[in-house]
Design a protein around this motif. Structure first.
Motif, short mmCIF file in Angstrom:
data_model
loop_
_atom_site.label_atom_id
_atom_site.label_comp_id
_atom_site.label_asym_id
_atom_site.label_seq_id
_atom_site.Cartn_x
_atom_site.Cartn_y
_atom_site.Cartn_z
N UNK A 56 42.18 31.50 41.98
CA UNK A 56 43.37 32.31 41.86
C UNK A 56 43.50 33.72 41.42
N UNK A 57 42.38 33.96 40.63
CA UNK A 57 42.08 35.23 40.12
C UNK A 57 41.91 36.28 41.40
N UNK A 58 41.27 35.84 42.56
CA UNK A 58 41.16 36.61 43.74
C UNK A 58 42.22 37.13 44.32
N UNK A 59 43.43 36.57 44.11
CA UNK A 59 44.72 37.13 44.63
C UNK A 59 45.45 38.00 43.56
N UNK A 60 45.10 38.11 42.52
CA UNK A 60 45.96 38.69 41.36
C UNK A 60 46.15 40.26 41.90
N UNK A 104 55.96 47.35 51.51
CA UNK A 104 55.45 46.44 52.33
C UNK A 104 54.29 45.87 51.85
N UNK A 105 53.59 46.77 51.09
CA UNK A 105 52.08 46.30 50.45
C UNK A 105 52.60 45.35 49.41
N UNK A 106 53.51 45.44 48.64
CA UNK A 106 53.82 44.53 47.63
C UNK A 106 54.11 43.33 48.18
N UNK A 107 55.05 43.16 49.36
CA UNK A 107 55.17 41.86 50.10
C UNK A 107 53.96 41.24 50.62
N UNK A 108 53.08 41.80 51.04
CA UNK A 108 51.60 41.41 51.54
C UNK A 108 51.00 40.68 50.44
N UNK A 109 50.97 41.50 49.37
CA UNK A 109 50.05 40.94 48.35
C UNK A 109 50.72 39.69 47.65
N UNK A 110 52.10 39.82 47.69
CA UNK A 110 52.71 38.67 46.98
C UNK A 110 52.66 37.27 47.85
N UNK A 111 52.64 37.54 48.96
CA UNK A 111 52.46 36.31 50.02
C UNK A 111 51.09 36.03 50.36
N UNK A 150 45.42 39.60 59.19
CA UNK A 150 45.10 40.79 58.61
C UNK A 150 43.68 40.88 57.98
N UNK A 151 43.06 42.03 58.21
CA UNK A 151 41.52 42.18 57.98
C UNK A 151 41.31 43.07 56.75
N UNK A 152 42.15 43.77 56.16
CA UNK A 152 41.96 44.64 55.04
C UNK A 152 43.26 45.46 54.73
N UNK A 153 43.37 45.59 53.46
CA UNK A 153 44.58 46.40 52.84
C UNK A 153 44.05 47.56 52.04
N UNK A 154 44.35 48.81 52.36
CA UNK A 154 43.47 49.89 51.60
C UNK A 154 44.55 50.96 51.30
N UNK A 210 41.29 53.11 47.52
CA UNK A 210 41.55 51.96 46.80
C UNK A 210 41.33 50.75 47.87
N UNK A 211 40.76 49.51 47.24
CA UNK A 211 40.79 48.51 48.04
C UNK A 211 41.86 47.39 47.15
N UNK A 212 42.55 46.75 47.91
CA UNK A 212 43.60 45.63 47.24
C UNK A 212 43.00 44.48 47.80
N UNK A 213 42.63 43.44 46.65
CA UNK A 213 42.07 42.22 46.86
C UNK A 213 40.95 42.03 47.88
N UNK A 214 39.78 42.56 47.63
CA UNK A 214 38.62 42.69 48.27
C UNK A 214 37.89 41.52 48.99
#
Length: 717
Positions: free
Chosen positions: A358-362, A451-458, A477-481, A390-394
């Motif tokens: 679960x921590x990977x999705x924090x 949109x970034x917040x929505x993607x991380x939330x879901x 989706x392959x990466x969020x930066x 910045x890398x989100x949830x790498x």
């Protein structure tokens, strides 16, 4: 019985005929409207032969196809494909008896291999998938689940010596919980792993609980499974559908529509993308151009009429977008993006497991890296200004790339190689910019913070969804930066890397973005300016798409799953993006099966024209076998529709059919029903019918979207 050469006037007669074709092939049998129709026999010069039923020039019904190697297929055909129940016997003696869909084993079937092994059970897209039983010649057998031709899921392996394993498998090996039993009643229960790192368990002897036992579970991997190799079978050299002649191109038009010119070229000659008998070349002198710039008739040399094989000359490739070269306003941003992705993907990490914590999705799982121009301990020197990355949830996105079978080296090469990215000519409606990699594999989209917040939330639900349903139609989706530029502005640019739905050698002739609403859902371009890069909308669609029975069931099930997922995540305003490839060039004598070449209405039975570029694409597209999956490279039929009033979203079928290749997927899945969308709904509801606008509650949006899509896509009967 009439006997004729294909150039003779008797070519259009109805009845039993014998025909020598320009390519040297020979046909004998029933004939109607310039092509085989009924029972007939076709002999190719390379030794292939078909005997059976035809329908409007294509093998449809029961028949037998023979290869020069001695291989045969006897069974049902549809539109030129091996489709239905049939038996294939290979040149080596290998035999498959079961059901087929578009040349691929699909459904229930049994195959006997030349080495003595056999398999009986379920198939999908040419591979063992589902429940099945494999019996080896040496007496070993496996009964259980399969996936893509490998043992995968829950199943039982029984060896000829009486030993057996009951439990879970992955890619042909025990993985997870399982029990190994011996004939004397003793057994081993535990967690299985090929590398042995996570393996543990307990041995239970048959007679004494204190009996000493030194058996190593790795023996199953090293010894027991050595004699349990799955036979791959033989490859088919060429499919019957690839041998189908283009009757419209090689038959003579009646009533003087086709005349031989004084220079020996033919007028009124059309080419299909699946022309049989070799590739055909044509130069600029062989193309007549109309006053509006569109392509007229193709004039081929006498050698083509005689059936000789020439080399294909491909016209210059026209690609979407502007290359971001030095001097472009976003050139430095592109360099920063490439440096950052190379750093993220190339950075060593722990061994990946699909079971993420679960921590990977924090949402706090994000890492900043500074890129000074002179370089640092972890970053290379570079020619642009200093920036932060910045890398989100790498770990999540790294695992997603593994889940989607993305090779890290290929991924870096596509995005960070020597070739520059291409920026699409205009930003989307949301204000986002889109960039394409040079090989068209990946699309990079700039994002708003919301949109970034929505993607991380879901992201947790998204990960579980795409892991559970490998054929999901939602965006990959392959990466969020994020790139933070230094200087007075301190500007942040957030972006996501996605798969490009239209990464294909097949020409996309028309694009549609469908939501299921009709308020404002039409393109603003005049008809004359619409080309293959124009994205059309709901009210521009004048077709319904007919899918094969098995594909249609799978399509409906997956759309339901995807819509349930998006509805649960409170997502709306998504759409189904469709790419349409017409397989044949339109001809005046198509007997109800033709190819439209535009978007407008067909008047007087004639199809509108494609642009000059799109017509070239129709001609040069080859029939080589490409991977087929749900939404990718799917053969179907498009039926022309006509709207009786402006409020009718899906028109009435006309019976006019076209052979097409479809590409489709669900896009724009990051818009939740926030306060701005609620206000938009309230405002537009005062002006229009509330059910006709895009901004509606996710539950209503999901229902309306499904209702519309299931009217556009129907089962081919």
């Amino acid at each position: 019985m009439s006997v004729a050469h294909v150039d003779d006037e008797e070519a259009a007669e109805v009845g039993n005929v014998e025909k020598a074709l320009p390519s040297g092939d020979f046909y004998t049998g029933q004939w109607c409207d310039g092509c085989p129709h009924g029972n007939g026999k076709y002999l190719w010069t390379d030794g292939c032969m078909y005997v059976g039923e035809w329908f409007k020039g294509k093998t449809t019904g029961k028949g037998k196809f023979c290869w020069p190697s001695g291989a045969t297929y006897e069974g049902e055909f549809k539109h030129g494909f091996m489709d239905g129940k049939g038996t294939y016997t290979g040149f080596s003696g290998e035999t498959y008896k079961g059901t087929w869909v578009m040349n691929l084993k699909q459904g229930e079937g049994t195959i006997s291999f030349v080495n003595g092994d056999y398999y009986e059970g379920e198939w999908r897209r040419g591979f063992q998938e589902g429940y099945g039983r494999y019996h080896w010649k040496n007496g070993n057998q496996y009964i259980g689940q399969w996936k893509k031709g490998l043992i995968n899921g829950n199943g039982t392996m029984i060896w000829s010596n009486g030993n057996r394993y009951d439990g879970f498998w992955e890619d042909g090996f025990p993985k997870g919980n399982g029990t190994y039993k011996w004939p004397d009643g003793s057994f081993f229960v535990g967690i299985w792993s090929k590398d042995g790192k996570d393996q543990n368990g307990t041995y239970y002897p048959s007679d004494s609980p204190t009996e000493k036992f030194d058996w190593d579970p790795q023996q199953v991997f090293l010894e027991d499974l050595k004699d349990c190799k799955i036979c791959g079978g033989e490859n088919v050299s060429i499919w019957p559908s690839e041998k189908m002649p283009n009757w419209f191109a090689i038959s003579k038009e009646k009533d003087g529509k086709q005349r031989r010119r004084s220079d020996g070229s033919l007028s009124g000659f059309s080419m299909s993308s699946d022309f049989n008998g070799g590739s055909v070349s044509f130069g600029s002198e062989g193309i007549s151009r109309n006053g509006d710039g569109s392509v007229g008739r193709l004039h081929l040399e006498d050698s083509v009429a005689r059936g000789s094989s020439l080399q294909l000359k491909k016209p210059p490739t026209r690609r979407q977008g502007q290359t971001i070269s030095r001097g472009h306003k976003n050139f430095e941003l592109m360099l920063n993006l490439q440096l950052g992705i190379r750093h993220s993907v190339g950075r060593p990490g722990p061994a990946l497991s699909l079971d993420l914590k679960t921590s990977a999705f924090d949402p706090r799982e994000k890492f900043w890296t500074r890129f000074p121009p002179e370089g640092s301990k972890h970053t290379p020197p570079h020619p642009s200004s200093e920036f932060k990355w910045k890398d989100y949830c790498p770990l999540v996105f790294r695992t997603l790339r593994k889940l989607f079978d993305i090779d890290a080296a290929d991924y870096m090469l596509s995005i960070c190689g020597d070739d520059a990215l291409r920026e699409l000519s205009s930003p989307g409606k949301s204000g986002s910019f889109f960039y394409l990699t040079n090989d068209d594999k990946y699309m990079i989209k700039t994002m708003k913070k919301a949109e970034v917040k929505v993607l991380i939330r879901m992201l947790p639900a998204y990960y579980n969804h795409v892991r559970s349903f490998k054929d999901t139609l939602v965006t990959k989706f392959f990466g969020l930066h994020c790139v933070k530029l230094t200087g007075s502005t301190q500007k942040k640019v957030r972006f996501v890397v996605m798969g490009n739905l239209f990464c294909t050698d097949t020409a996309i002739h028309r694009r549609f973005d469908l939501k299921g609403s009709f308020q404002g859902r039409t393109t603003a371009k005049p008809e004359a300016e619409i080309d293959s890069t124009t994205t059309l909308k709901d009210l521009d669609l004048k077709y319904i798409f007919r899918l094969q029975k098995l594909w249609f069931k799978e399509f409906c099930s997956q759309v339901d799953r995807d819509c349930d997922f998006l509805e649960n995540e409170r997502i709306m305003d998504y759409s189904l993006l469709i790419g349409l490839h017409f397989r044949e060039v339109s001809t005046p004598h198509t007997s109800g099966v033709s190819s439209p070449t535009g978007n407008g209405d067909c008047e007087n039975g004639e199809a509108p024209r494609l642009s000059e570029y799109s017509n070239d694409q129709l001609v040069i597209n080859s029939t080589r076998q490409s991977p087929v999956s749900l939404g990718i490279n799917m053969a179907a039929r498009a039926e022309k529709t006509v709207r009786k009033n402006d409020c009718q979203v899906v028109g009435e079928p006309t019976g006019v059919m076209y052979d097409v290749i479809l590409f489709f997927g669900i896009i724009d899945i990051l818009q939740d029903y926030d306060i701005s969308k609620k206000l938009e709904h309230a405002y537009k509801s005062m002006q229009y019918d509330p059910t006709s606008i895009s901004a509606v509650d996710p539950k209503l949006y999901s229902k309306r979207f499904r209702d519309f899509i299931f009217k556009v896509f129907v089962e081919d009967t």
